[in-house]
Design a protein around this motif. Structure first.
Motif, PDB file in Angstrom:
ATOM      1  N   GLN A   1       4.254   9.944   6.634  1.00 15.80           N
ATOM      2  CA  GLN A   1       4.580   9.729   7.743  1.00 15.80           C
ATOM      3  C   GLN A   1       3.571   9.194   8.777  1.00 15.80           C
ATOM      4  OE1 GLN A   1       6.346  13.262   8.879  1.00 15.80           O
ATOM      5  NE2 GLN A   1       7.765  13.623   7.081  1.00 15.80           N
ATOM      6  N   ILE A   2       2.485   9.973   8.847  1.00 16.77           N
ATOM      7  CA  ILE A   2       1.279   9.524   9.639  1.00 16.77           C
ATOM      8  C   ILE A   2       0.894   8.096   9.294  1.00 16.77           C
ATOM      9  CG2 ILE A   2      -0.566  10.667   8.193  1.00 16.77           C
ATOM     10  CD1 ILE A   2      -0.286  10.306  12.115  1.00 16.77           C
ATOM     11  N   SER A   3       0.745   7.856   7.868  1.00 13.78           N
ATOM     12  CA  SER A   3       0.127   6.537   7.290  1.00 13.78           C
ATOM     13  C   SER A   3       1.273   5.367   7.758  1.00 13.78           C
ATOM     14  CB  SER A   3       0.060   6.456   5.919  1.00 13.78           C
ATOM     15  OG  SER A   3      -0.609   7.657   5.412  1.00 13.78           O
ATOM     16  N   PHE A   4       2.319   5.625   7.761  1.00 12.00           N
ATOM     17  CA  PHE A   4       3.553   4.736   8.287  1.00 12.00           C
ATOM     18  C   PHE A   4       3.279   4.475   9.540  1.00 12.00           C
ATOM     19  CE2 PHE A   4       6.787   5.252   4.661  1.00 12.00           C
ATOM     20  CZ  PHE A   4       5.792   4.684   3.743  1.00 12.00           C
ATOM     21  N   LEU A   5       2.868   5.355  10.383  1.00 13.55           N
ATOM     22  CA  LEU A   5       2.709   5.213  11.956  1.00 13.55           C
ATOM     23  C   LEU A   5       1.584   4.297  12.262  1.00 13.55           C
ATOM     24  CD1 LEU A   5       4.043   8.606  13.469  1.00 13.55           C
ATOM     25  CD2 LEU A   5       4.962   6.453  13.450  1.00 13.55           C
ATOM     26  N   VAL A   6       0.588   4.702  11.250  1.00 12.15           N
ATOM     27  CA  VAL A   6      -0.819   3.963  11.544  1.00 12.15           C
ATOM     28  C   VAL A   6      -0.475   2.449  11.250  1.00 12.15           C
ATOM     29  CG1 VAL A   6      -3.129   3.722  10.924  1.00 12.15           C
ATOM     30  CG2 VAL A   6      -2.271   6.024  11.303  1.00 12.15           C
ATOM     31  N   ALA A   7       0.213   2.251  10.140  1.00 13.91           N
ATOM     32  CA  ALA A   7       0.385   0.737   9.775  1.00 13.91           C
ATOM     33  C   ALA A   7       1.332  -0.039  10.796  1.00 13.91           C
ATOM     34  CB  ALA A   7       1.011   1.043   8.432  1.00 13.91           C
ATOM     35  N   SER A   8       2.062   0.965  11.221  1.00 12.45           N
ATOM     36  CA  SER A   8       3.119   0.183  12.358  1.00 12.45           C
ATOM     37  C   SER A   8       2.188  -0.258  13.556  1.00 12.45           C
ATOM     38  CB  SER A   8       4.137   1.054  12.758  1.00 12.45           C
ATOM     39  OG  SER A   8       5.162   1.277  11.658  1.00 12.45           O
ATOM     40  N   SER A   9       1.145   0.801  13.828  1.00 13.01           N
ATOM     41  CA  SER A   9       0.324   0.394  14.914  1.00 13.01           C
ATOM     42  C   SER A   9      -0.709  -0.619  14.898  1.00 13.01           C
ATOM     43  CB  SER A   9      -0.643   1.672  15.230  1.00 13.01           C
ATOM     44  OG  SER A   9       0.289   3.010  15.366  1.00 13.01           O
TER      45      SER A   9
ATOM     46  N   GLY B   1      -4.678  12.316   6.173  1.00 14.90           N
ATOM     47  CA  GLY B   1      -3.928  10.991   6.087  1.00 14.90           C
ATOM     48  C   GLY B   1      -3.901  10.235   7.174  1.00 14.90           C
ATOM     49  N   PHE B   2      -4.281  10.499   8.349  1.00  8.28           N
ATOM     50  CA  PHE B   2      -4.662   9.539   9.535  1.00  8.28           C
ATOM     51  C   PHE B   2      -5.827   8.979   9.206  1.00  8.28           C
ATOM     52  CE2 PHE B   2      -6.000   9.537  14.095  1.00  8.28           C
ATOM     53  CZ  PHE B   2      -5.552   8.306  14.391  1.00  8.28           C
ATOM     54  N   LEU B   3      -6.808   9.466   8.895  1.00 10.81           N
ATOM     55  CA  LEU B   3      -8.146   8.903   8.686  1.00 10.81           C
ATOM     56  C   LEU B   3      -8.287   8.058   7.544  1.00 10.81           C
ATOM     57  CD1 LEU B   3     -10.539  11.997   9.332  1.00 10.81           C
ATOM     58  CD2 LEU B   3      -9.989  10.111  11.088  1.00 10.81           C
ATOM     59  N   ALA B   4      -7.515   8.640   6.461  1.00 14.24           N
ATOM     60  CA  ALA B   4      -7.476   7.931   4.994  1.00 14.24           C
ATOM     61  C   ALA B   4      -6.745   6.620   5.463  1.00 14.24           C
ATOM     62  CB  ALA B   4      -6.943   8.678   4.062  1.00 14.24           C
ATOM     63  N   SER B   5      -5.616   6.396   5.806  1.00 12.43           N
ATOM     64  CA  SER B   5      -4.827   5.312   5.940  1.00 12.43           C
ATOM     65  C   SER B   5      -5.300   4.316   7.097  1.00 12.43           C
ATOM     66  CB  SER B   5      -3.580   5.650   6.791  1.00 12.43           C
ATOM     67  OG  SER B   5      -3.513   6.305   7.736  1.00 12.43           O
TER      68      SER B   5
ATOM     69  N   VAL C   1      -3.289   5.108  -1.779  1.00 15.48           N
ATOM     70  CA  VAL C   1      -4.282   5.729  -0.818  1.00 15.48           C
ATOM     71  C   VAL C   1      -3.844   6.763   0.307  1.00 15.48           C
ATOM     72  CG1 VAL C   1      -5.793   4.970   0.907  1.00 15.48           C
ATOM     73  CG2 VAL C   1      -5.431   3.425  -0.929  1.00 15.48           C
ATOM     74  N   ALA C   2      -2.545   6.316   0.469  1.00 17.49           N
ATOM     75  CA  ALA C   2      -1.730   7.198   1.563  1.00 17.49           C
ATOM     76  C   ALA C   2      -1.495   8.640   0.945  1.00 17.49           C
ATOM     77  CB  ALA C   2      -0.837   6.775   2.348  1.00 17.49           C
ATOM     78  N   SER C   3      -1.252   8.612  -0.367  1.00 15.40           N
ATOM     79  CA  SER C   3      -0.884   9.756  -1.033  1.00 15.40           C
ATOM     80  C   SER C   3      -2.201  10.419  -1.835  1.00 15.40           C
ATOM     81  CB  SER C   3       0.074   9.578  -2.097  1.00 15.40           C
ATOM     82  OG  SER C   3       1.129   8.829  -1.642  1.00 15.40           O
ATOM     83  N   LEU C   4      -3.112   9.762  -2.551  1.00 12.80           N
ATOM     84  CA  LEU C   4      -3.906  10.509  -3.286  1.00 12.80           C
ATOM     85  C   LEU C   4      -5.037  11.076  -2.376  1.00 12.80           C
ATOM     86  CD1 LEU C   4      -4.391   8.364  -6.431  1.00 12.80           C
ATOM     87  CD2 LEU C   4      -3.542  10.684  -6.269  1.00 12.80           C
TER      88      LEU C   4
ATOM     89  N   LYS D   1       3.174  -5.344  -4.036  1.00 16.59           N
ATOM     90  CA  LYS D   1       1.978  -4.932  -4.475  1.00 16.59           C
ATOM     91  C   LYS D   1       1.185  -4.472  -3.658  1.00 16.59           C
ATOM     92  CE  LYS D   1      -1.834  -7.164  -6.978  1.00 16.59           C
ATOM     93  NZ  LYS D   1      -2.410  -8.357  -7.406  1.00 16.59           N
ATOM     94  N   GLU D   2       1.124  -4.977  -2.500  1.00 20.11           N
ATOM     95  CA  GLU D   2       0.021  -4.329  -1.236  1.00 20.11           C
ATOM     96  C   GLU D   2       0.726  -3.180  -0.652  1.00 20.11           C
ATOM     97  OE1 GLU D   2      -2.871  -5.427  -0.410  1.00 20.11           O
ATOM     98  OE2 GLU D   2      -2.682  -6.914  -1.879  1.00 20.11           O
ATOM     99  N   PHE D   3       1.830  -3.056  -0.747  1.00 13.90           N
ATOM    100  CA  PHE D   3       2.557  -1.557  -0.417  1.00 13.90           C
ATOM    101  C   PHE D   3       2.307  -0.630  -1.234  1.00 13.90           C
ATOM    102  CE2 PHE D   3       6.412   0.841  -0.043  1.00 13.90           C
ATOM    103  CZ  PHE D   3       6.088   1.727   1.289  1.00 13.90           C
ATOM    104  N   GLY D   4       2.565  -0.895  -2.546  1.00 15.52           N
ATOM    105  CA  GLY D   4       1.975   0.097  -3.671  1.00 15.52           C
ATOM    106  C   GLY D   4       0.691   0.648  -3.566  1.00 15.52           C
ATOM    107  N   LYS D   5      -0.272  -0.286  -3.163  1.00 15.14           N
ATOM    108  CA  LYS D   5      -1.658   0.104  -3.016  1.00 15.14           C
ATOM    109  C   LYS D   5      -1.823   0.989  -1.775  1.00 15.14           C
ATOM    110  CE  LYS D   5      -3.526  -4.133  -4.967  1.00 15.14           C
ATOM    111  NZ  LYS D   5      -4.407  -5.371  -4.614  1.00 15.14           N
ATOM    112  N   PHE D   6      -1.366   0.655  -0.823  1.00 15.05           N
ATOM    113  CA  PHE D   6      -1.297   1.342   0.426  1.00 15.05           C
ATOM    114  C   PHE D   6      -0.675   2.917   0.009  1.00 15.05           C
ATOM    115  CE2 PHE D   6       0.812   2.863   4.492  1.00 15.05           C
ATOM    116  CZ  PHE D   6      -0.466   3.164   5.178  1.00 15.05           C
ATOM    117  N   LEU D   7       0.299   2.962  -0.727  1.00 12.57           N
ATOM    118  CA  LEU D   7       0.772   4.340  -0.842  1.00 12.57           C
ATOM    119  C   LEU D   7      -0.105   5.106  -1.911  1.00 12.57           C
ATOM    120  CD1 LEU D   7       4.600   3.506  -2.093  1.00 12.57           C
ATOM    121  CD2 LEU D   7       3.993   4.495  -0.054  1.00 12.57           C
TER     122      LEU D   7
END
Length: 355
Positions: free
Chosen positions: A137-145, A195-199, A100-103, A92-98
């Motif tokens: 790609q950039i959103s996944f890197l920010v989340a991993s950080s 994408g960097f700023l939004a995520s 934001v990271a896409s739209l 559920k939380e991953f879907g919300k993040f997607l």
């Protein structure tokens, strides 16, 4: 029998959509290639001038790649990054993040290209194709950080060693450099920047944090107020003070406009506790294993103290028996019992009571 791949549901859907849309787009371009040199499918890819009647493209265009090389990179990104984040956050939380990271990057890039067209009058801005998994790609890197800020990745047999928060900035620089060449378009630069700023904004201020039962963290906590996830932490130490000063000014403006909610002291304390538990979760066994390890060390220290105390009592020299003038009954001395772990000597306590 080959091992079964355990892929979470949303990550599986992303991979299927990526392969399906990219293959369909390739088939359309291959069929129409002799007729037109630059083939676009406005119902698959987001094109500012043509896709307004296809609003779903603001979301689906993120899972559309136009060549095999970029589709391979996208597949690896979704398989490893998506699987890791979905297992860490729940579907559920991953879907919300997607969402934001896409739209958010697609809408901001769309608006920027329209503004450039209005300013310059050049039609090429509204005919540019906005597509690709660069925002993911950039959103996944920010989340991993955020999840593993202290983790270090070693490359080329130890020649290069970088912490995870350094990878988002390197990715932005790489995409920006390629956007100056025919490999990537200017829209790719806009996608990676937004994408960097939004995520980061979503994870910093809006994403719901899971309550930790071992801390006093509130169940309604949102965002991440920890210092390890500050915006300046993505940049080298040389420019951190300047980035921190600028980001603080922007944050103050956003708070005054009521776009962002300021963090309280309790939120900051809870985020620091959450960050510690997340770091412990990255170790084998997670937070529970860390607690068990500390408990074992405490028991080991107590065992050593008790062993030293019982050894001292066992080696204390016994006084010689008193001399007697005549025959007397000799008492058989009791054999000394071996000291047992956990045995308690109550003599000091009696002495203290008498005193």
């Amino acid at each position: 029998m080959p091992p079964r791949l355990n892929i979470p549901p949303i990550t599986r859907i992303l991979l299927i959509a990526l392969i399906s849309q990219s293959s369909l787009s390739a088939a359309i371009r291959y069929r129409q290639w002799p007729e037109e040199s630059d083939v676009v499918a406005p119902y698959l890819a987001l094109v500012p001038q043509l896709s307004l009647i296809y609003p779903w493209t603001f979301l689906t265009t993120t899972l559309l790649e136009k060549n095999v090389f970029t589709m391979g990179i996208a597949g690896l990104t979704i398989f490893y990054g998506g699987r890791y984040l979905e297992r860490s956050w729940t579907s559920k939380e991953f879907g919300k993040f997607l969402l934001v990271a896409s739209l958010a990057p697609n809408i901001l890039t769309f608006a920027t290209l329209v503004v450039l067209f209005a300013v310059t009058g050049d039609m090429k801005w509204t005919l540019a194709s906005i597509n690709g998994t660069i925002p993911l790609q950039i959103s996944f890197l920010v989340a991993s950080s955020q999840l593993v800020p202290a983790h270090t990745v070693t490359l080329f047999r130890g020649i290069v060693s970088l912490r995870v928060p350094r990878f988002p900035l390197l990715h932005v620089i790489g995409v920006s450099a390629l956007s100056l060449t025919p490999v990537l378009s200017f829209a790719s630069f806009l996608l990676v920047a937004t994408g960097f700023l939004a995520s980061w904004t979503y994870l910093r201020f809006y994403k719901r944090a899971f309550p930790d039962l071992e801390t006093n963290q509130s169940s309604s906590l949102r965002g991440d107020a920890s210092e390890t996830f500050a915006f300046a932490e993505f940049f080298p130490d040389l420019v951190k003070p300047f980035i921190a000063a600028f980001s603080n000014q922007v944050y103050t403006i956003l708070v005054s406009l009521r776009i962002c909610t300021p963090f309280s002291q309790a939120d900051a304390s809870a985020s620091r506790g959450e960050t510690f538990m997340q770091r412990s979760a990255g170790a084998p066994g997670g937070a529970r294993a860390e607690a068990e390890r500390r408990r074992a060390l405490a028991l080991k220290a107590l065992d050593q103290r008790l062993h030293a105390a019982t050894t001292t009592v066992g080696t204390k020299p016994q006084p010689p028996p008193p001399a007697s003038a005549g025959p007397s009954v000799q008492l058989q001395p009791q054999p000394s019992q071996p000291a047992m772990l956990g045995e308690t000597n109550y003599v000091p306590e009696r002495e203290e009571e008498k005193s």
